[in-house]
Design an enzyme around this catalytic site. Structure first.
Site, PDB file in Angstrom:
ATOM      1  N   HIS A  39      36.541 -31.337 -33.727  1.00  0.00           N
ATOM      2  CA  HIS A  39      37.348 -30.346 -32.999  1.00  0.00           C
ATOM      3  C   HIS A  39      36.710 -29.953 -31.677  1.00  0.00           C
ATOM      4  CE1 HIS A  39      39.363 -29.101 -37.052  1.00  0.00           C
ATOM      5  NE2 HIS A  39      39.663 -30.326 -36.665  1.00  0.00           N
ATOM      6  N   CYS A  69      37.937 -28.987 -16.698  1.00  0.00           N
ATOM      7  CA  CYS A  69      38.815 -28.343 -15.722  1.00  0.00           C
ATOM      8  C   CYS A  69      40.256 -28.391 -16.242  1.00  0.00           C
ATOM      9  CB  CYS A  69      38.730 -29.082 -14.375  1.00  0.00           C
ATOM     10  SG  CYS A  69      39.729 -28.299 -13.083  1.00  0.00           S
ATOM     11  N   CYS A  76      35.874 -24.205 -12.790  1.00  0.00           N
ATOM     12  CA  CYS A  76      35.434 -25.592 -12.610  1.00  0.00           C
ATOM     13  C   CYS A  76      34.444 -25.653 -11.448  1.00  0.00           C
ATOM     14  CB  CYS A  76      36.648 -26.472 -12.302  1.00  0.00           C
ATOM     15  SG  CYS A  76      36.209 -28.143 -11.800  1.00  0.00           S
TER      16      CYS A  76
HETATM   17  N1  APR Z   1      29.152 -21.447 -48.309  1.00  0.00           N
HETATM   18  C1  APR Z   1      30.104 -22.360 -48.631  1.00  0.00           C
HETATM   19  N2  APR Z   1      31.415 -22.196 -48.327  1.00  0.00           N
HETATM   20  C2  APR Z   1      31.759 -21.062 -47.684  1.00  0.00           C
HETATM   21  C3  APR Z   1      30.821 -20.058 -47.327  1.00  0.00           C
HETATM   22  C4  APR Z   1      29.460 -20.296 -47.667  1.00  0.00           C
HETATM   23  N3  APR Z   1      28.492 -19.416 -47.367  1.00  0.00           N
HETATM   24  N4  APR Z   1      31.485 -19.045 -46.709  1.00  0.00           N
HETATM   25  C5  APR Z   1      32.784 -19.399 -46.676  1.00  0.00           C
HETATM   26  N5  APR Z   1      32.963 -20.599 -47.260  1.00  0.00           N
HETATM   27  C6  APR Z   1      34.193 -21.372 -47.399  1.00  0.00           C
HETATM   28  C7  APR Z   1      35.444 -20.577 -47.671  1.00  0.00           C
HETATM   29  O1  APR Z   1      35.600 -20.373 -49.059  1.00  0.00           O
HETATM   30  C8  APR Z   1      36.521 -21.525 -47.117  1.00  0.00           C
HETATM   31  O2  APR Z   1      36.936 -22.451 -48.117  1.00  0.00           O
HETATM   32  O3  APR Z   1      34.407 -21.983 -46.147  1.00  0.00           O
HETATM   33  C9  APR Z   1      35.787 -22.284 -46.017  1.00  0.00           C
HETATM   34  C10 APR Z   1      36.249 -21.899 -44.627  1.00  0.00           C
HETATM   35  O4  APR Z   1      37.577 -22.320 -44.489  1.00  0.00           O
HETATM   36  P1  APR Z   1      38.332 -22.073 -43.107  1.00  0.00           P
HETATM   37  O5  APR Z   1      38.165 -20.659 -42.688  1.00  0.00           O
HETATM   38  O6  APR Z   1      39.709 -22.643 -43.266  1.00  0.00           O
HETATM   39  O7  APR Z   1      37.516 -22.935 -42.037  1.00  0.00           O
HETATM   40  P2  APR Z   1      37.614 -24.498 -41.774  1.00  0.00           P
HETATM   41  O8  APR Z   1      37.921 -25.257 -43.040  1.00  0.00           O
HETATM   42  O9  APR Z   1      36.387 -24.884 -41.045  1.00  0.00           O
HETATM   43  O10 APR Z   1      38.882 -24.596 -40.784  1.00  0.00           O
HETATM   44  C11 APR Z   1      39.189 -25.886 -40.281  1.00  0.00           C
HETATM   45  O11 APR Z   1      40.905 -24.905 -38.887  1.00  0.00           O
HETATM   46  O12 APR Z   1      41.242 -22.999 -37.708  1.00  0.00           O
HETATM   47  C12 APR Z   1      41.026 -24.345 -37.582  1.00  0.00           C
HETATM   48  O13 APR Z   1      39.976 -25.567 -35.864  1.00  0.00           O
HETATM   49  C13 APR Z   1      39.738 -24.578 -36.826  1.00  0.00           C
HETATM   50  O14 APR Z   1      37.920 -26.083 -37.348  1.00  0.00           O
HETATM   51  C14 APR Z   1      38.806 -25.100 -37.898  1.00  0.00           C
HETATM   52  C15 APR Z   1      39.760 -25.742 -38.892  1.00  0.00           C
END
Ligand code: APR
Length: 238
Positions: free
Chosen positions: A113, A121, A143
């Site tokens: 991502h 820019c 930029c």
């Molecule tokens: N250890 C392990 N897992 C954890 C911890 C921890 N300390 N804290 C939170 N989590 C888990 C949560 O339970 C959840 O399942 O991390 C996960 C985070 O999920 P999201 O908030 O959906 O984040 P992510 O999966 O990285 O999102 C993917 O979505 O919003 C877009 O581009 C953004 O890169 C992001 C993508």
């Protein structure tokens, strides 16, 4: 609950591939996106920073949200979990934009991502790309080549991922013998397609999540419920 070392004994796997999400960086002070304490819940304006269709009007929000995350990450440095993956020699594919895997010493990190450490820019005819720090020398960030508005090089909803990154990520998932999905809700494609590719290639696929929401994706053989900081450090040292 089984420990990761029981599910996937460290010495048994030579080609480890880790897909990480926001959960691995929580200990560095960065938020997750989804869930009750997710940024989307507690700070709805974060949503404004995630959609390409709102450009250029939301470029200030992009710097506040993504640039702010990067600043937090740079202040805190890599967590023990990031360092554990580096020490274990895992290939890393991340959805995070915080640069913490590189800071921990993981080589060849695939940033699906993008990265808030880089900028570009907004004017496609200028085409400047470079370190975000250069754009942030100006206020508002601009930029350094043409002086027009610049943005963090983070992939927004509505934008395509870099095809080179996608190819590299798929190749890593399809050639590993242990696939770890760590701290990610697995809700966003194409990252969510990597576990099935690893499974199909014969890898042991393990999901590591602190607050799992819903059934385990059938691509995974096992789930370890726990904090990535504890799970990965004990596994890497086992
Ligand atoms: N250890 C392990 N897992 C954890 C911890 C921890 N300390 N804290 C939170 N989590 C888990 C949560 O339970 C959840 O399942 O991390 C996960 C985070 O999920 P999201 O908030 O959906 O984040 P992510 O999966 O990285 O999102 C993917 O979505 O919003 C877009 O581009 C953004 O890169 C992001 C993508």
């Amino acid at each position: 609950m089984a420990e990761l070392a029981e599910v996937a004994p460290r010495g048994r796997y030579l080609r480890v591939c880790a897909l990480t999400g926001a959960g691995i960086s929580v200990a560095a002070g960065l938020g997750t996106f989804r869930g009750p304490d997710g940024l989307w819940t507690i700070a709805p304006d974060v949503e404004r920073a995630m959609h390409a269709e709102l450009l250029p009007g939301n470029v200030d929000a992009l710097w506040a949200v993504w640039g702010g995350m990067r600043d937090t990450a740079e202040r805190s440095g890599p967590t023990p979990a990031h360092r554990a993956l580096a020490a274990a020699g895992a290939a890393v594919i991340t959805q995070n934009i915080d640069g913490l895997h590189q800071a921990a010493g993981s080589p060849g990190v695939v940033e699906l991502h993008g990265s808030a450490g880089r900028a570009s820019c907004l004017d496609p005819f200028c085409g400047w790309r470079g370190p975000a720090a250069q754009a942030r020398e100006l206020d508002p960030p601009a930029c350094p080549s043409c002086g027009g508005p610049a943005r963090p090089a983070v992939v927004l909803f509505g934008e395509n991922l870099d095809t080179g990154n996608l190819t590299a990520a798929h190749a890593l998932a399809a050639s590993c013998d242990l696939f770890l999905a760590i701290g990610t809700s697995g809700r966003v494609a194409p990252a969510a397609w990597l576990a099935p590719a690893a499974r199909q290639a014969g890898a042991l696929c393990v999901n590591i999540d602190l607050h799992p929401d819903g059934e385990l994706d059938p691509a995974f053989h096992a789930r370890v419920v726990g904090d990535a900081q504890d799970v990965l450090v004990s596994w890497a040292l086992s």
